[in-house]
Scaffold this motif. Structure first.
Motif, mmCIF file in Angstrom:
data_model
loop_
_atom_site.group_PDB
_atom_site.id
_atom_site.type_symbol
_atom_site.label_atom_id
_atom_site.label_comp_id
_atom_site.label_asym_id
_atom_site.label_seq_id
_atom_site.Cartn_x
_atom_site.Cartn_y
_atom_site.Cartn_z
ATOM 1 N N PRO A 178 0.812 -1.218 0.000
ATOM 2 C CA PRO A 178 0.000 0.000 0.000
ATOM 3 C C PRO A 178 0.847 1.270 0.000
ATOM 4 C CG PRO A 178 -0.914 -1.590 1.539
ATOM 5 C CD PRO A 178 0.395 -2.156 1.068
ATOM 6 N N LEU A 179 0.470 2.238 -0.833
ATOM 7 C CA LEU A 179 1.245 3.469 -0.974
ATOM 8 C C LEU A 179 1.364 4.244 0.330
ATOM 9 C CD1 LEU A 179 0.090 4.859 -4.445
ATOM 10 C CD2 LEU A 179 2.411 4.157 -3.798
ATOM 11 N N GLU A 180 0.358 4.098 1.191
ATOM 12 C CA GLU A 180 0.383 4.865 2.440
ATOM 13 C C GLU A 180 1.275 4.230 3.503
ATOM 14 O OE1 GLU A 180 -3.445 2.302 2.575
ATOM 15 O OE2 GLU A 180 -2.182 3.340 1.098
ATOM 16 N N LEU A 208 11.600 0.710 0.256
ATOM 17 C CA LEU A 208 10.378 1.006 1.012
ATOM 18 C C LEU A 208 10.686 1.549 2.407
ATOM 19 C CD1 LEU A 208 8.225 -2.069 -0.058
ATOM 20 C CD2 LEU A 208 7.806 0.325 -0.648
ATOM 21 N N GLY A 209 11.971 1.726 2.704
ATOM 22 C CA GLY A 209 12.365 2.403 3.936
ATOM 23 C C GLY A 209 12.991 1.531 4.990
ATOM 24 N N ALA A 210 13.018 0.220 4.806
ATOM 25 C CA ALA A 210 13.547 -0.671 5.835
ATOM 26 C C ALA A 210 15.065 -0.593 5.915
ATOM 27 C CB ALA A 210 13.121 -2.107 5.559
ATOM 28 N N GLY A 362 2.920 -5.599 5.732
ATOM 29 C CA GLY A 362 1.808 -4.663 5.680
ATOM 30 C C GLY A 362 0.836 -4.882 6.824
ATOM 31 N N LEU A 363 0.611 -6.161 7.186
ATOM 32 C CA LEU A 363 -0.278 -6.464 8.302
ATOM 33 C C LEU A 363 0.333 -6.035 9.633
ATOM 34 C CD1 LEU A 363 -1.642 -9.952 7.202
ATOM 35 C CD2 LEU A 363 -2.867 -7.776 7.251
#
Length: 458
Positions: A178-180, A208-210, A362-363
């Motif tokens: 998800p983009l958010e 993705l920032g990790a 994501g979850l």
């Protein structure tokens, strides 16, 4: 045409697989395979069009040899070949669709050691080809003289290397997240098994920032799956504890299989990953037909938890291809195997370790829970698995004492467990699984079965 091979099956449960430079993974056989495949594709192609075939591979030493032999056979029948080099199996499926190719070929033996290799074939839709198509290819290789199918000199196929497929696949996988959501502040230990995902997987999670800590990420052709990756969970468990990571992600050699580890170093296997996704997808109304497709190897604890939450569980034979076929038949969008093949049909046509990992991450973000909290959703019942290497695959009902042994064990389990014994479709192994309420008891039962089969089949 190789009549001397007629007693040996070419295709197994997941394509072709064997020891490199031994039947069937020999260059002259692979050339014939390319001719047969190219002939069929040319016969199916619209008039005045040239079929295109994408070929990708993992990092094992024999990959280039097989790639060249297969390419030669395809070119000889007038097919255009697009060589994409090292890329995960699901990436090759994606590129096949993305390039509007007639077929895609993966040269990989998945989780096997480097000295093995194999071939998996995808159709233009990104799904693995049918049993019927495999059977026709095998028939042509074994029974036909393929020389009449060679094209005239001016129609010999062209080959080219596609250089940007890594980037295409990375973008494709990231779009499933998800983009958010961001992975900022999440520390991940990533084990790529010295395999096909060694370049793309770190990029996916870091972009993705990790914070990504890489292990087993220096392939040399012989170290793929060598005491690393999804088949060796202790490696990623130890690394997560050492680096105090939030989660561990471990892939196999072709990255279609995933194992995860929580922040305590405890393993989150395929059953748990499926259970976590199914539970939350149902809550969001995204679990199509309220159905989860698994194999007979999945722990009964998963089925029990799903039934408690009114989720239908359908079991099929082992093999991610079998799972996908049943998912398509039932119009289900989630299925997989305890071993870590996780198929999210909303995003992909085959098992994809990176996509499955992102779905789970994501979850974590959506629920605000740690991996250990998600992992507790499914509680396994005691299970014992033993693999026995065999010299022949005699029918079980023909093995002296076997039917009586299984009948006695099932009687003693009294409906509170199960026994599953099957031959591997890709290796000379018999796989034994026993489940029940008492670990000591089922360990004893599994060893009894293994001892009998070692005596009779080795």
């Amino acid at each position: 045409m190789y009549k001397q091979t007629n007693n040996f099956k070419l295709f197994g449960t997941d394509g072709i697989r064997g020891v490199a430079n031994q039947y069937p993974m020999q260059p002259h056989i692979i050339v014939e395979l390319g001719k047969a495949m190219g002939t069929i594709l040319s016969q199916q192609a619209p008039p005045h069009t040239v079929p295109k075939v994408v070929i990708g591979r993992d990092t094992r030493l024999s990959g280039a040899m097989i790639e060249m032999a297969l390419t030669a056979g395809l070119l000889a029948t007038g097919v255009e070949v697009l060589l994409i080099g090292v890329l995960p199996t699901p990436g090759i499926s994606f590129i096949t669709r993305n390039m509007r190719a007639s077929a895609g070929v993966v040269i990989s033996a998945s989780h096997n050691p480097f000295y093995d290799n194999g071939i998996k074939i995808f159709g233009s839709n990104g799904f693995k080809i049918s049993d019927e198509t495999e059977a026709e290819i095998e028939r042509m290789v074994k029974e036909e003289n393929l020389r009449p199918y060679l094209v005239q000199r001016e129609r010999i196929g062209k080959s080219s290397r596609i250089e940007d497929t890594n980037g295409r696949y990375i973008v494709y996988v990231k779009r499933t997240f998800p983009l958010e959501y961001k992975l900022d502040g999440v520390r991940i230990v990533l084990d790529t098994a010295n395999g096909a995902a060694y370049k793309v997987a770190p990029a996916i999670f870091s972009e993705l920032g990790a914070e990504v800590i890489q292990i087993d990420n220096t392939p040399d052709g012989t170290n793929i799956n060598a005491e690393c990756g999804a088949l060796f969970p202790h490696v990623i468990s130890d690394a997560v504890r050492t680096y105090r990571a939030d989660v561990g992600i471990s892939l196999d050699g072709d990255a279609d299989r995933l194992l995860m580890v929580d922040e305590n170093g405890d393993v989150v296997n395929g059953d748990h990953l499926l259970g976590i996704s199914a539970f939350h997808m149902k809550k969001k109304g995204r679990l199509r037909n309220n159905t989860l497709v698994v194999t007979h190897m999945s722990n009964y604890g998963l089925e029990k938890k799903m039934l408690e939450n009114d989720i239908n569980v359908v079991r099929v034979d082992v093999g991610d291809r079998v799972v996908v076929e049943e998912m398509r038949r039932l119009n289900a969008n989630l299925g997989g195997e305890q071993s870590g093949h996780i198929i999210h049909l909303d995003h992909t046509t085959t098992g994809d370790g990176c996509i499955a990992a992102l779905c789970t991450l994501g979850l974590m973000i959506e629920t605000g829970q740690k991996m250990s909290e998600l992992n507790r959703l499914v509680e396994d019942v005691p299970q014992k698995q033993i693999n026995v290497r065999v010299g022949n695959k005699t029918g079980f009902d023909q093995i002296k004492g076997y039917p009586e042994l299984i009948q006695r064990i099932e009687s003693e389990l009294s409906g509170q467990g199960r026994v599953l014994v099957r031959y591997s479709g890709t290796e000379p192994l018999v796989r034994i699984l026993v489940e029940g309420n008492d670990q000591y008891q089922i360990d004893q039962f599994a060893e009894e079965i293994a001892d009998l089969l070692r005596k009779e089949l080795c």
